[in-house]
Scaffold this active site. Sequence first.
Site, PDB file in Angstrom:
ATOM      1  N   SER A   1     -72.623 -42.093  10.987  1.00 40.14           N
ATOM      2  CA  SER A   1     -71.550 -42.857  10.376  1.00 40.14           C
ATOM      3  C   SER A   1     -70.636 -42.226   9.898  1.00 40.14           C
ATOM      4  CB  SER A   1     -72.029 -43.617   9.298  1.00 40.14           C
ATOM      5  OG  SER A   1     -73.229 -43.273   8.451  1.00 40.14           O
TER       6      SER A   1
ATOM      7  N   SER B   1     -77.018 -39.858  10.356  1.00 40.40           N
ATOM      8  CA  SER B   1     -75.785 -40.295   9.692  1.00 40.40           C
ATOM      9  C   SER B   1     -75.045 -39.372   9.870  1.00 40.40           C
ATOM     10  CB  SER B   1     -75.352 -41.084   8.819  1.00 40.40           C
ATOM     11  OG  SER B   1     -76.083 -42.484   9.584  1.00 40.40           O
TER      12      SER B   1
ATOM     13  N   LYS C   1     -67.749 -39.118   1.423  1.00 37.20           N
ATOM     14  CA  LYS C   1     -67.979 -40.066   2.436  1.00 37.20           C
ATOM     15  C   LYS C   1     -68.129 -41.988   1.792  1.00 37.20           C
ATOM     16  CE  LYS C   1     -71.200 -42.127   5.701  1.00 37.20           C
ATOM     17  NZ  LYS C   1     -73.203 -42.076   6.406  1.00 37.20           N
TER      18      LYS C   1
END
Length: 551
Positions: free
Chosen positions: A232, A256, A157
Amino acid sequence: MSSPLNTLVEFLRLIYAKCYRKVVRECNDQMSYAIRRLLRAAMCVFSWFVMPYSQCVSGRIARRKLPAIGDPLLLLPATELAERIRTGRLRSEQVVQAYVNRCRQVNPLLNAIVEDRFEEALEDARSIDRQLVEGLLGTPEQLARDKPLLGLPVSIKESLAVQGMSNTAGRKLRDKKVALGDAPVVQQIKRAGGIILLVSNTPELCLCWETYNNCTGLTRNPHNLQRTAGGSSGGEAALIASAGSLLGVTTDIAGSSRLPALFTGVFGHKPSPYVVSPYGHHPSCDDENWGSFFTPGAMCRYAGDLPLLLGAMRDPEGTPVTLEKEIPVSAIKCYFMENDGPSGLTRPIDADIVQAIRDVAGHLNAQRVNLERLRWTLDISICKMLRMKNIETIYSPQANGKPATTMKREVLKYLFGQSDSDLPSVMIGPMQHIVNHYIPQSRLDFLDKQTEMLRRDFLELLGTDGVFIYPGFPNTAHRHYRIFHKLVDTTYMMVFNTLGLPAASCMVGLDREKLPIGVQVVAAPGQDHLIFAVAKELERRFGGWVPPPSE
């Protein structure tokens, strides 16, 4: 012996204390009722604007499907690929090349990659292959122990620092932010032999459950491009679900990692606090409770790869946890709930998800429970997180000590379409201000007490041999941006960050629209291996990951 007067005084004191507690409880109930009514009204009004916009955005996205998965290497779990590589039956370069090719196929449709290092990754793979041929890395048994990810591609990420790569977390900055070093979890991945393939898309500062920003745009769900991949960690989820990535390092502070896994049909795990180092992330925070809420997480297509990846990510100086311990599912006590209790705030759970939870509960012989304190889920989660000190936002001071912007200025700029930031980044400041300045301390104290009592309820229920089956979200993947009038529904996941419990999203089927359905599996701190055992069993029983529809 106490005098009659002392007895009377003690009696009156007890009556007063009881009446006071009743008044406080009634005041808190009334405040909660008022807040719930206000939030329901706000979400309703918000939907009037969100729904047409969402329909318009989704309607502009072509109804295309991904190319079919052609290379059989893409269908093998990481555990098997790693074993083949270290024993010389497969070259790392072949695996990395297969994933590079797949990324190039699917990313134009998904928009999940911020920056890649494909050529460097292939060179890393060739180097590993040469060292294996020359016998420089040790025996297969040694490699399985010391370098369990040897030769495997891993995506990260973008909010986690990977040296020399983009680390903006979706912010639109004058100068691109490049990581000067690796986050501790990235260092662990490299020590375990993993090859960093790319960094993936996030919302701005990871502040939304929809993956979009003003730099790299909107990430789409591989099962239906008109649907969200969640956030996210939506970039990771979209790539892993489409076989564009094998293993993904995510983050989780309010679901997330788990929500994108639910929406895309893969496995996403939030570990127990401090099993993985929470540092090296953008945005950062220096609050002492940061690591209890926030943690890097593991994401993959196959349940058996979760302990492999988390074992490689584990901080050597972090919380001890047994990941390799095998335990039969029959020895695990299972409990479940179909909803959030009497909160009266979240949307009804879709019928397909309710049925999936019942099927899972039936298969595991789970006992239905009713944890009444889950009614405070939203209150305790929002207030706890927004009270953390010095979380990095667009309002944080710059290096020169001056504020980056002010709330009034940025809100006005956003309303007139002049802000470089998106709505969650703009609104985080006002929300923090409201919680820290306008909610009575007595209310905050009450919610802190409820948090501790709810945590105690879970610890007593789960012990060292129990798991809790729970919804992750009321619906499967919705159209883009519709999260904005469903924000309160995220409390199904957020509460376990607040309580510091490990949790994983597990794929268990498809709904009537052929979109993935997942459930959450929760355990007590340090009992992550119970979650992995249940995840493997659910994968065995319900089939696990399903390739997205293809042309």
